[in-house]
Design a protein around this motif. Structure first.
Motif, PDB file in Angstrom:
ATOM      1  N   ALA A   1      28.388  38.730 -23.070  1.00 52.59           N
ATOM      2  CA  ALA A   1      28.212  39.519 -24.295  1.00 52.59           C
ATOM      3  C   ALA A   1      27.248  38.834 -25.252  1.00 52.59           C
ATOM      4  CB  ALA A   1      29.562  39.755 -24.964  1.00 52.59           C
ATOM      5  N   TYR A   2      27.307  37.510 -25.299  1.00 49.36           N
ATOM      6  CA  TYR A   2      26.391  36.757 -26.164  1.00 49.36           C
ATOM      7  C   TYR A   2      24.959  36.937 -25.690  1.00 49.36           C
ATOM      8  CZ  TYR A   2      23.920  32.730 -28.145  1.00 49.36           C
ATOM      9  OH  TYR A   2      23.011  31.933 -28.784  1.00 49.36           O
TER      10      TYR A   2
ATOM     11  N   ALA B   1      23.681  39.111 -23.320  1.00 43.74           N
ATOM     12  CA  ALA B   1      23.214  40.491 -23.174  1.00 43.74           C
ATOM     13  C   ALA B   1      23.237  41.215 -24.519  1.00 43.74           C
ATOM     14  CB  ALA B   1      24.068  41.230 -22.159  1.00 43.74           C
ATOM     15  N   GLU B   2      23.831  40.575 -25.522  1.00 43.33           N
ATOM     16  CA  GLU B   2      23.898  41.080 -26.898  1.00 43.33           C
ATOM     17  C   GLU B   2      24.667  42.400 -27.010  1.00 43.33           C
ATOM     18  OE1 GLU B   2      20.377  39.921 -29.325  1.00 43.33           O
ATOM     19  OE2 GLU B   2      19.564  39.297 -27.392  1.00 43.33           O
ATOM     20  N   VAL B   3      25.901  42.296 -26.574  1.00 47.51           N
ATOM     21  CA  VAL B   3      26.831  43.417 -26.660  1.00 47.51           C
ATOM     22  C   VAL B   3      27.887  43.060 -27.703  1.00 47.51           C
ATOM     23  CG1 VAL B   3      28.446  44.871 -25.381  1.00 47.51           C
ATOM     24  CG2 VAL B   3      26.490  43.879 -24.195  1.00 47.51           C
ATOM     25  N   PRO B   4      28.156  43.937 -28.659  1.00 48.52           N
ATOM     26  CA  PRO B   4      29.200  43.622 -29.651  1.00 48.52           C
ATOM     27  C   PRO B   4      30.576  43.533 -28.979  1.00 48.52           C
ATOM     28  CG  PRO B   4      27.934  45.588 -30.279  1.00 48.52           C
ATOM     29  CD  PRO B   4      27.565  45.258 -28.871  1.00 48.52           C
ATOM     30  N   ALA B   5      31.443  42.739 -29.544  1.00 50.11           N
ATOM     31  CA  ALA B   5      32.827  42.658 -29.057  1.00 50.11           C
ATOM     32  C   ALA B   5      33.654  41.980 -30.136  1.00 50.11           C
ATOM     33  CB  ALA B   5      32.896  41.847 -27.766  1.00 50.11           C
ATOM     34  N   VAL B   6      34.910  42.368 -30.240  1.00 46.79           N
ATOM     35  CA  VAL B   6      35.800  41.725 -31.209  1.00 46.79           C
ATOM     36  C   VAL B   6      37.016  41.184 -30.473  1.00 46.79           C
ATOM     37  CG1 VAL B   6      37.361  42.122 -33.162  1.00 46.79           C
ATOM     38  CG2 VAL B   6      35.033  43.046 -33.224  1.00 46.79           C
TER      39      VAL B   6
END
Lengths: 350, 612
Positions: free
Chosen positions: B304-305, B307-312
């Protein structure tokens, strides 16, 4: 690199209902080995999507890691692809589907990706009946790391290096039926005639559609003694049925009569027409499908065709009863209960 | 013992699974409703039933909400732990026990008072049903405490009526048990005790709630629609709260359809995968977990970091490493979370201190995740997550809009020549993204964990890889300006000493600071609320000779992060630690700071060798 695409296309190429030619459904140039079965599967996906007149950008193609997982780059260039992590494509597909129920989800995986590192996720995505097409490009070996046996390599099968696989193979199709997959088919990458209608039917099936496609590895597993080589598969293939897919749209694929035939209606009114080779084949009978697969295994046969289908089971969105509008389109007005409700909640904590 | 109004500690020693939790919280909630600051803490074992469990309630007229050492009154109804419980009472304190059975002689101490109440006998006499007998025994001791501590009995009764609304039989039985306890005290003891309660107005509009409920509610207000999770203590109640409020507010009244999807995943890996899939596809997805879960999610966090995908991710920290102490608190996931996954990764952390901040920072995390297109981890802990806390109430500005970040619409794509998914168009390191399905021919791109160029095409070109990695650092610098600033505790004249703390250490750190000030020691303070650190943290550290870094782990993880990120001299950052699984106390902080300063004065040479 397996094939080069011509830059020039004939201006009178056939167009589908959307006015698109096959070109609109193609992807980048494949970097897989020349003759790789996976490229044939990609081509079958392209063909199926073209014939179904699916908007390419309404398809999401998600994969794990491995040769097979690279293929989403090679089909449907106008759709979003996600090459995630090894064996975890099903969870990414699940999240994506939860966000937007209105798209078509293709999950592309390999035998290493699904039968080993990703077995847990493979099992659970079936259990949840996620509405997706899940294709395993099954070659019985790890191509990207140069030919190690995978968990679907048959016991006794010989690797390129000459060693005999001592372990039992995991049969993904049997397993999928056992676990409650609502659509299970098996095919061979070299049999486009069978594969294209299967993919079309899988796309229209509302629920988990699993396609185990034997797709020989030309470089690392196409040697004598391998049970996943082209020659072996061609010699041992046994089709349960040939299949036509009749979409709900007016377009009707011509069906050919051979033996008995049966029709299965999908949710949206589409029909799967089976032209049976085996006279007693009933793809809606789960137990006999499992039996047939086991029998075939004993006889060293690879059963292909639509093995099992159940159009009645609810898919995950149905089970969770999610909103008719995709969740990713909801805004503050839909989602935020607002300050008044928050003050009422505060009052409960006093 | 000196007369103490609204300043004492009561500890309950119970058997896990006997229904004592509701009686004990009834006690704490009554004090809260009497307008008096109160802090309850569960001290419970990692098992299902039968083992000792404790509940500690601190009452503080001055409003201190951290733990303090010493027990003024022990309510002991667990024979299994009684020997230890007797010993833990402060000299001059009280030991209340079930005198149905005679207390063994070795349990008698000369320096404490004994309050024997035949709870079981009274309960057996009053109630026929065996389960009820056990449950109501607990209400009998609450009744006794009403008299002994001058609690407002009407508040207790009101709470019982609220708790059992619509179940008159249960209300009657509880009222009866309460009265039994009160009557027994009246007939047998002098009351109230030397320390007791007096109604105050010190609570105002504050609420009493646990952090996990607040986080779950924050996710609802923050617009989360997809939650994927795997059960793990102490984070499970975040999922439960989210589901509870979704069911209250997000079910379409006409169709019964859900404006949310909650999936209990097969493991933490799948949970994180689902969160990433949902966010990739334009929905706000999140998960809640604890240390072992974050360990499993590492690979996906790296994806995610990069590939720059948001996540919480809400990390309710517990004591590690490995399975550690699953039901004890710690702040020991910091390094794991901040640098999760292999390669050069850094993740944004938000660190709440109160339920109100759990609510606010959880809601904010979705905006930040989408704005920065990266995972955001909300670092709470078991103490905050599973214990009730007196907190500022929740607020929401109805004009607040969700920040969906840089997302291109089909129209916008029409006006763009060539869309580059990883182009730094605005110079802030944050590229533009598109949701799948936006445009028939423009804006599609391939998401992958492998290296790519500005147009999302796979590449192993070193220069392109480096450009991408450098842009990610630029984005990190942008994050510094977007995350909440640290809270500075202003002092008129700056001291040469500073203390730095975060999360649940706040309560005890503030109290310790007051205690030190009473002894003439002036220390400036700063509370960190996020990682990356803003310039105010850098300035604070730079402008003090020594900074005591207070944290609840063995390895001084925050101190290490400050040293690494700010490239500060390690010798000026003095660790003040607690890692026994219990929330840090003011006394522990005070004594470690005093000890250090004394040592520094007397043996400066030795100190530099041993401590730093």
């Amino acid at each position: 690199m397996s094939y080069l695409k011509p830059l020039f296309r004939h201006p009178k190429l056939p167009k589908n209902k959307l006015g698109y030619t096959l070109k609109e459904y193609e992807g980048s140039l494949s970097t897989l080995c020349a003759g790789c079965g996976h490229d044939s599967i990609s081509a079958a996906i392209v063909q199926a999507c073209f014939e179904m007149s699916v908007e390419p950008h309404h398809v999401a193609k998600i994969s794990g890691i491995g040769c097979s997982s690279k293929t989403p780059t090679y089909f449907l260039g106008n759709s979003h692809g996600f090459n995630s992590v090894h064996g975890r494509m099903p969870s990414v597909a699940t999240g994506a589907s939860m966000a937007n129920k209105d798209m078509v989800y293709f999950g592309v995986s390999g035998d290493g990706d699904s039968a080993s590192i990703g077995m847990g996720q493979f099992v659970h995505v079936i259990r949840r009946n996620l509405n997706m097409v899940y294709i395993v490009m099954n070659n019985g070996c790890y191509g990207l790391t140069k030919g190690q046996d995978s968990a679907t390599a048959d016991q006794g099968s010989k690797s390129k290096a000459g060693s005999i696989n001592p372990f039992q193979a995991i049969d993904l199709a049997s397993m999928a039926i056992e676990l409650g997959a609502s659509f299970v088919a098996q095919s061979f990458s070299g049999d486009k005639q069978q594969l294209v209608p299967l993919i079309k039917a899988a796309m229209h099936h509302k629920g988990f559609a699993f396609l185990n496609v034997i797709s020989p590895c030309v470089t690392f597993n196409n040697n004598p003694g391998s049970t996943k080589s082209y020659d072996y598969v061609r010699e041992h293939i046994e089709a349960t049925s040939t299949l036509d897919f009749v979409p709900e749209m007016p377009e009707i694929t011509a069906s050919y009569e051979k033996g008995k035939s049966t029709k299965i209606a999908l949710h949206d009114g589409s029909l799967i027409q089976l032209n049976k080779l085996e006279t007693d084949w009933d793809p809606e009978d789960r137990i006999s499908a499992v039996n047939a697969l086991q029998q075939a295994r004993i006889k060293n046969e690879i059963l292909t065709g639509l093995l099992y289908v159940n159009a009645e089971w609810k898919d995950l969105h149905g089970v969770l009863n999610t909103y008719h509008k995709p969740l990713n389109r909801l805004d503050e007005a839909d989602l935020c209960p607002g300050e008044d409700n928050l003050q009422a909640i505060n009052a409960r904590f006093r | 013992m000196k007369q103490a109004i609204n300043d004492f500690i009561v500890r309950f020693a119970n058997v896990n699974g006997t229904g004592s939790a509701s009686a004990n919280s009834l006690f704490a909630k009554t004090i809260f409703r009497m307008g008096i600051p109160v802090t309850p803490k569960n001290i419970f074992p990692s098992n299902i039933q039968g083992l000792p469990t404790w509940y500690e309630v601190r009452v503080s007229e001055k409003g201190y909400l951290g733990r303090r050492e010493g027990i003024d009154l022990m309510v002991s109804v667990n024979p299994q732990s009684m020997e230890k419980d007797v010993k833990s009472v402060k000299s001059g304190g009280y030991f209340m026990y079930d005198s149905t059975k005679k207390l063994p002689a070795p349990y008698f101490r000369e320096d404490i008072h004994y309050l024997g109440i035949p709870m079981m006998e009274m309960s057996n006499g009053a109630f026929a049903d065996p389960r009820k007998r056990q449950l109501l025994k607990n209400i009998i001791y609450v009744g006794a405490l009403v008299k002994l501590l001058s609690m407002d009995v009407e508040e207790v009764r009101q709470l019982i009526r609220e708790q059992f609304e619509g179940k008159q039989q249960l209300i009657d039985a509880n009222m009866q048990a309460l009265q039994l306890g009160m009557d027994y005290v009246e007939g047998h003891f002098d009351y109230p005790l030397s320390f007791h309660l007096e109604r105050r107005d010190l609570i105002g509009d504050k609420i009493m709630v646990d952090g996990n409920t607040a986080s779950g509610l924050g996710a609802v207000y923050g617009g989360a629609t997809v939650m994927a999770w795997y059960p793990i203590t102490p984070s499970t109640s975040v999922a439960e709260a989210f589901e509870h409020y979704c069911k209250e507010f997000r079910i379409d009244p006409d169709t019964g359809e859900h404006k949310f999807a909650i999936i209990q995943a097969e493991d933490e890996l799948a949970a994180m995968g689902m969160v990433i899939g949902a966010n990739w596809n334009g929905a706000r997805g999140f998960t809640a977990t604890s240390g072992p879960g974050v360990s499993l999610m590492n690979e996906f966090l790296g994806l995610a970091y990069f590939a720059e995908v948001p996540a919480v991710l809400i990390d309710v920290q517990r004591a590690g490493p490995s399975t550690g102490m699953p039901t004890r608190t710690q702040q020991s996931d910091l390094l794991l979370a901040a640098y999760a996954s292999h390669g050069d990764t850094k993740h944004v952390l938000l660190i709440p201190s109160s339920p109100q901040e759990c609510f606010e920072l959880t809601a904010m995390s979705f905006d930040l995740a989408e704005r920065l297109q990266t995972p955001i981890m909300v670092m709470t802990d078991l103490d905050l997550g599973m214990n009730d806390h007196v907190s500022e109430p929740f607020h929401w500005d109805d004009n607040r809009k969700y920040d969906r970040g840089k997302v291109l619409s089909a129209e916008e794509l029409e006006h763009i020549g060539k869309f580059g998914r990883y182009l730094d168009v605005d110079g802030d390191g944050i590229p533009y993204r598109t949701y799948p399905g936006t445009h028939p021919t423009k804006g599609s791109f391939f998401t992958r964990g492998t290296s790519k160029d500005e147009y999302a095409a796979y590449t192993e070109d070193g220069a392109a890889y480096k450009r991408n990695m450098d842009r990610l650092i630029k984005k990190w610098d942008t994050a510094k300006k977007l995350v909440p600033s640290a809270q500075l505790y202003q002092k008129e004249n700056q001291s040469e000493l500073g203390m730095l703390f975060f999360g649940t250490s706040q309560y005890s750190a503030e109290e310790a600071n007051d205690l030190l000030q009473e002894e003439g020691l002036k220390i400036d303070a700063i509370r960190i609320k996020a990682f990356p650190f803003g310039s105010e943290v850098e300035e604070f550290v730079a402008s003090h000779r020594l900074v005591f870094v207070i944290e609840q782990n063995r390895d001084a993880q925050m101190r290490k992060m400050i040293i690494m990120e700010l490239e500060t001299s390690p010798s000026k950052l003095i660790p003040v630690l607690n890692y026994d699984g219990m929330p840090i106390t003011a006394d522990a902080i005070k004594s470690q700071i005093t000890q250090f300063l004394t040592l520094e004065k007397t043996q400066p040479h030795e100190l530099s060798k041993t401590t730093l």
